[in-house]
Design a protein around this motif. Structure first.
Motif, short mmCIF file in Angstrom:
data_model
loop_
_atom_site.label_atom_id
_atom_site.label_comp_id
_atom_site.label_asym_id
_atom_site.label_seq_id
_atom_site.Cartn_x
_atom_site.Cartn_y
_atom_site.Cartn_z
N PRO A 52 50.03 74.15 -37.03
CA PRO A 52 50.26 73.35 -38.24
C PRO A 52 51.28 74.00 -39.15
O PRO A 52 51.42 75.23 -39.18
N ILE A 53 51.99 73.18 -39.91
CA ILE A 53 52.94 73.67 -40.91
C ILE A 53 52.50 73.12 -42.25
O ILE A 53 52.86 72.00 -42.63
N PRO A 54 51.68 73.86 -43.00
CA PRO A 54 51.17 73.35 -44.28
C PRO A 54 52.16 73.53 -45.41
O PRO A 54 53.00 74.45 -45.39
N ALA A 55 52.07 72.67 -46.41
CA ALA A 55 52.86 72.83 -47.63
C ALA A 55 52.36 74.05 -48.38
O ALA A 55 51.18 74.42 -48.31
N THR A 56 53.25 74.68 -49.12
CA THR A 56 52.90 75.95 -49.78
C THR A 56 51.80 75.80 -50.82
O THR A 56 51.13 76.78 -51.13
N ASP A 57 51.60 74.60 -51.38
CA ASP A 57 50.52 74.42 -52.34
C ASP A 57 49.21 74.02 -51.67
O ASP A 57 48.20 73.78 -52.35
N HIS A 58 49.19 73.95 -50.33
CA HIS A 58 47.96 73.68 -49.58
C HIS A 58 47.74 74.71 -48.48
O HIS A 58 46.96 74.48 -47.56
N ILE A 59 48.39 75.84 -48.58
CA ILE A 59 48.42 76.79 -47.48
C ILE A 59 47.21 77.71 -47.43
O ILE A 59 46.91 78.30 -46.39
N GLU A 60 46.47 77.83 -48.52
CA GLU A 60 45.41 78.82 -48.61
C GLU A 60 44.40 78.76 -47.46
O GLU A 60 44.05 79.79 -46.88
N SER B 120 49.10 69.05 -44.15
CA SER B 120 48.47 69.98 -45.09
C SER B 120 46.95 69.91 -45.14
O SER B 120 46.34 70.60 -45.93
N ASP B 121 46.35 69.08 -44.31
CA ASP B 121 44.89 69.00 -44.28
C ASP B 121 44.38 69.89 -43.16
O ASP B 121 44.69 69.68 -41.98
N TYR B 122 43.58 70.88 -43.53
CA TYR B 122 43.11 71.87 -42.56
C TYR B 122 42.27 71.27 -41.45
O TYR B 122 42.17 71.83 -40.35
N SER B 123 41.68 70.10 -41.69
CA SER B 123 40.83 69.48 -40.68
C SER B 123 41.61 69.12 -39.42
O SER B 123 41.05 69.05 -38.33
N PHE B 124 42.92 68.88 -39.54
CA PHE B 124 43.73 68.58 -38.36
C PHE B 124 43.72 69.77 -37.40
O PHE B 124 43.68 69.60 -36.18
N TYR B 125 43.77 70.98 -37.95
CA TYR B 125 43.71 72.17 -37.11
C TYR B 125 42.29 72.42 -36.62
O TYR B 125 42.06 72.74 -35.45
N GLN B 126 41.32 72.24 -37.49
CA GLN B 126 39.92 72.45 -37.10
C GLN B 126 39.51 71.55 -35.95
O GLN B 126 38.76 71.95 -35.06
#
Length: 540
Positions: free
Chosen positions: A364-372, A351-357
């Motif tokens: 990535p498969i983020p949790a719905t409360d961190h998806i924004e 759920s940490d966007y930095s992994f994709y960045q």
């Protein structure tokens, strides 16, 4: 004397001591061959035999199940939001026990429900009548003359065969193993799942460091010095069985341990004629031995997958739910996987966007409360939720949540054009960290560690068959909502489909902002159906 009080919505959760003032559910619509639900509400004395008669028109099939309350200790986290069923309840309505006929014994004094699952094979308006205790109630089902489109969402709900082994007492790959696995998997497919967690090696999931789960490794390994031979007979049998059940995608088990990718999973090999664990918690993820093993395994697996025709339908995992502080270790493991499994889709729940960045994960498969942060910034949006998503009003499936909170996910997945959805617990019957077996009929919170309902949506029934839950059907209905919106989109365009979806809302639908209303959700689906009916009528 037992009596039928009313027909009520599938989004009501009825406790035996609830007040009987539920709003009647007199009519609704569905598509041809779409499964849908409603409930029959009764009053009765504990132990009383309830006799129900039904008048069902030709072309309509109805299966009936008694709704049973299941004990629940831990139902919400201390930091949970306020969108839960009010009050404290020792048990919650969840288990659906199929009726062999049209009669049953009331489990408690007060109210009880029978869950009706309905499917019509032809279009038309049908009257379904039910009678009990001198009271007759009728529901009208309007069936629209078209079918839902094929499911495009890749939906995986992690399937744990070792839990079945522990509960029923059979060995891995025994005749009972294959029969039970097929029974549970077929039920999952019937309720929308089209992707299955496939244990190439014993999945390193929810396992305490140093502990291990029963071996369910599908790939045979023979170690000869620093070289390895691989056999895929059991995997081949698994793939064929899954395909026969309707599975379309294969989610290969994680190649590194959970929460940081620091170790190898448990891997068993034949060494000098004897079975031996060659990798596990003592194996460094970045060590040369495991790196060489993965190189050889990847080469053999790619040939197998290509020959089997599943390469484009395989999902490869690195490690589950790494935290930001574990980015460096995860990056090293991910680089190894990407280098060796080129040509495969590589996905992970994080759920940490930095992994994709930073390029650590491609999908990535983020949790719905961190998806924004991921919305609109990744080429393919996926989502998941688990025990941590009990706040910020996001959808989830805990016992103590209102049913509409579970079902609304379908509309959200459509609105944000989500490609895949993951959950970790189709049938996880262990306590946290897989320390021991838990009785899902009595210990629904996995030893008090997960909110009740988080870790499974089917119960282990007799004769190696699963028993459904209300929540299993609710999520299946959410997938049907998604498919209906896809159908409307194909007929009228995406902008119109979203307009119909959000009609009357004060603000746009998001993963955390939506009406906390069962009535709104049901009316939304009726609007979608009405628009589809009008558009298809114009083309005839």
């Amino acid at each position: 004397m037992a009596r039928l009080i009313n027909i009520i919505s599938p989004l009501e959760k009825v406790f035996h001591d609830s007040k009987p003032d539920f709003e009647p559910y007199a009519e609704y619509s569905a598509m041809v061959n779409e499964k849908s639900s409603f409930q029959l509400l009764f009053s009765a004395e504990k132990g009383e035999r309830v006799e129900l008669s039904a008048n069902i028109p030709n072309g309509v099939s109805v299966s009936l199940s008694l709704v049973e309350e299941i004990p629940a200790g831990f139902v919400r986290d201390k930091n949970a939001d306020d969108y839960y069923i009010p009050g404290v309840h020792p048990a919650y309505p969840d288990l659906l026990r199929p009726l062999s006929g049209s009669s049953f014994t009331a489990p408690k004094t007060g109210l009880c429900c029978v869950w009706a699952r309905v499917c019509a094979s032809r279009a038309g308006s049908f009257e379904l009548e039910f009678t009990c205790g001198g009271a007759a109630k009728t529901l009208r089902l309007d069936v629209i003359g078209c079918e839902l489109p094929a499911q495009e969402l890749i939906y995986t709900n992690w399937f744990h065969t070792d839990c079945l082994m522990s509960y029923y007492g059979f060995e891995a790959f025994s005749p009972e193993y294959w029969r039970c696995t097929e029974n549970f998997l077929r039920r999952a497919v019937q309720n929308g799942m089209n992707c299955v967690l496939t244990p190439l090696f014993t999945p390193p999931l929810d396992t305490k460091p140093g502990g291990e789960r029963p071996t369910v490794q599908l790939v045979g390994v023979v170690k000869n010095g620093s070289s390895y031979e691989f056999s895929f007979e059991q995997l081949d049998k698994w793939v064929d069985m899954c395909r026969s059940c309707g599975i379309e995608y294969f989610e290969m088990s994680h190649l590194f341990t959970q929460w940081g990718a620091r170790h190898a999973p448990k891997i068993i090999a034949r060494v000098n004629g004897r079975e031996k664990r060659i990798f596990g918690w003592s194996t460094s993820a970045s060590g040369k031995r495991y790196r060489l093993f993965l190189e050889q395994f990847a080469s053999a697996f790619k040939k197998y997958a290509d020959k089997k025709g599943i390469t484009e339908r395989c999902l490869i995992h690195v490690s589950d739910e790494p935290a930001k502080r574990q980015l460096r270790a995860y990056q090293k493991a991910a680089d190894t996987v990407k280098r060796n499994f080129d040509g495969f889709k590589i996905v992970d729940a994080l759920s940490d966007y930095s992994f994709y960045q930073n390029g650590a994960v491609r999908c990535p498969i983020p949790a719905t409360d961190h998806i924004e942060p991921f919305i609109g910034n990744v080429p393919e949006l996926w989502a998941y939720y688990c025990s941590a998503q009990g706040k910020k009003y996001v959808s989830n499936r805990f016992f103590a949540m209102p049913s509409e909170r579970c079902r609304v996910i379908g509309a959200q997945l459509f609105k944000f054009d989500v490609s895949g959805f993951l959950h970790w617990g189709y049938n996880f019957y262990y306590t946290r960290f897989s320390k021991r077996l838990a009785d899902p009929f009595a210990e629904s919170d996995a030893g008090g560690k997960f909110p009740a309902g988080d870790s499974y949506v089917v119960y282990p029934g007799n004769d190696l068959e699963p028993l459904d839950s209300i929540r299993l059907h609710l999520f299946a209905d959410a997938v049907s909502d998604l498919r209906a919106l896809r159908l409307l989109e194909s007929l009228a365009g995406r902008e119109e489909a979203i307009r119909v979806l959000e009609e009357g809302l004060d603000s746009p639908l998001t993963f955390s902002e939506y009406p906390h209303s069962a009535k709104w959700l049901l009316q939304m689906r009726e609007r979608v159906n009405e628009r589809i009916a009008a558009l298809t009528a114009q083309t005839k």
